[in-house]
Design an enzyme around this catalytic site. Structure first.
Site, PDB file in Angstrom:
ATOM      1  N   CYS A 153       0.827  -1.214   0.000  1.00 51.91           N
ATOM      2  CA  CYS A 153       0.000   0.000   0.000  1.00 51.91           C
ATOM      3  C   CYS A 153       0.864   1.268   0.000  1.00 51.91           C
ATOM      4  CB  CYS A 153      -0.991  -0.023   1.166  1.00 51.91           C
ATOM      5  SG  CYS A 153      -2.377   1.120   0.929  1.00 51.91           S
ATOM      6  N   HIS A 248      -3.751  -4.714   0.598  1.00 45.99           N
ATOM      7  CA  HIS A 248      -3.282  -5.197   1.894  1.00 45.99           C
ATOM      8  C   HIS A 248      -3.406  -6.711   1.977  1.00 45.99           C
ATOM      9  CE1 HIS A 248      -2.620  -1.432   4.168  1.00 45.99           C
ATOM     10  NE2 HIS A 248      -3.494  -0.942   3.302  1.00 45.99           N
ATOM     11  N   GLU A 250      -2.175  -8.707   4.033  1.00 43.97           N
ATOM     12  CA  GLU A 250      -2.288  -9.175   5.417  1.00 43.97           C
ATOM     13  C   GLU A 250      -3.737  -9.283   5.881  1.00 43.97           C
ATOM     14  OE1 GLU A 250      -1.850  -4.643   5.964  1.00 43.97           O
ATOM     15  OE2 GLU A 250      -1.277  -6.191   4.525  1.00 43.97           O
TER      16      GLU A 250
END
Length: 274
Positions: A153, A248, A250
């Site tokens: 990001c 993202h 994650e």
């Protein structure tokens, strides 16, 4: 295990950054992260506790998203966060030398003057000059050294700006920005991104209102969204493993092997340097 450096983000007391993480609402930006030389290798990791906000610490905080840390850990890396110090007063190259890999995470916007903009859009938020200076230097030094680098990001935008690229300061409000959305991205074949995710199309969890306008020197676009937004970048002539994504991973890595694959690939590349 390989040790990864994760630059930390700066947060105020009780300050909750807008969540960029569907997995953990306390997640926000972060400082650069690094992989150290194994879980029991050299380097010092700072012990952390779990907290929904930084108010529990009573002071302004330097933080990394829990989901990000856990994704590195699942991959077999030792996540270590590093303090963003002024590059004019510290040797960033020497600080990075103790780590096997670097992860540049999400966070606030980069100051527009860093990429030559004369004006600042009203939507630009959470600009921190020290964080910008440090992250940009980390990006340059990591690429110069060939240390494996994953940028996420804001991290992608940092690398793009570090290499002379520019950003669109705002994508046009709620109807156009990629905030709180999961959408498909098309992955370019034959890229590190395709090898890491094992996919030519993947579902990306996004939280950003800015995007790449002009790519930096040598960078190649390796994924795009349906609206044309640049979603991933690589540097074909990079000295080491490097890929950057605008989304993202994650957020969904705990249940999506394609997203966890990015962290796995980073740790594998870091291990080859041991």
């Amino acid at each position: 295990m390989a040790g990864l450096a994760l630059p930390l983000g700066l947060g105020g007391v009780g300050e909750g950054a807008a969540p960029c993480d569907a997995y953990d609402q306390a997640s926000g930006g972060g400082e650069p992260g690094m992989l150290g030389e194994g879980r029991h290798g050299t380097g010092t990791a700072t012990g952390e506790g779990f907290s929904a906000t930084t108010s529990a610490l009573r002071y302004a905080a330097e933080v990394n998203a829990r989901a990000l840390i856990e994704a590195v850990w699942r991959a077999g890396g030792e996540p270590v966060t590093i303090h963003p110090a002024d590059p004019a007063d510290t040797d960033v190259t020497a600080r990075l030398a103790r780590f096997d890999g670097v992860l540049l995470p999400g966070g606030g916007d980069i100051a527009p003057h860093r990429y030559g903009a004369a004006d600042t859009h009203d939507a630009v938020y959470d600009v921190d000059d020290l964080q910008d200076a440090f992250d940009l230097e980390v990006a340059r030094r990591t690429l110069d050294s060939g240390v494996p680098l994953l940028a996420i990001c804001r991290g992608l935008q940092v690398v793009n700006v570090a290499l002379g690229g520019t950003l669109q300061q705002d994508m046009g409000g709620r109807d156009h920005e990629h905030r709180h959305v999961v959408h498909p991205v098309a992955v370019r074949r034959g890229t590190l991104l395709e090898r890491a995710t094992g996919a030519q199309r993947t579902e990306a969890s996004c939280y950003h209102h800015q995007r790449v306008e002009r790519t930096g020197a040598g960078l190649r676009v390796t994924a795009r969204a349906a609206d044309g937004t640049v979603e991933a970048l690589e540097l074909p002539d990079a000295r080491g493993w490097f890929t950057a994504v605008q989304w993202h991973p994650e957020d969904t890595a705990h249940r999506d092997p394609a997203q966890q694959g990015l962290f796995d690939a980073l740790v594998r590349a870091a291990r080859t340097r041991l």
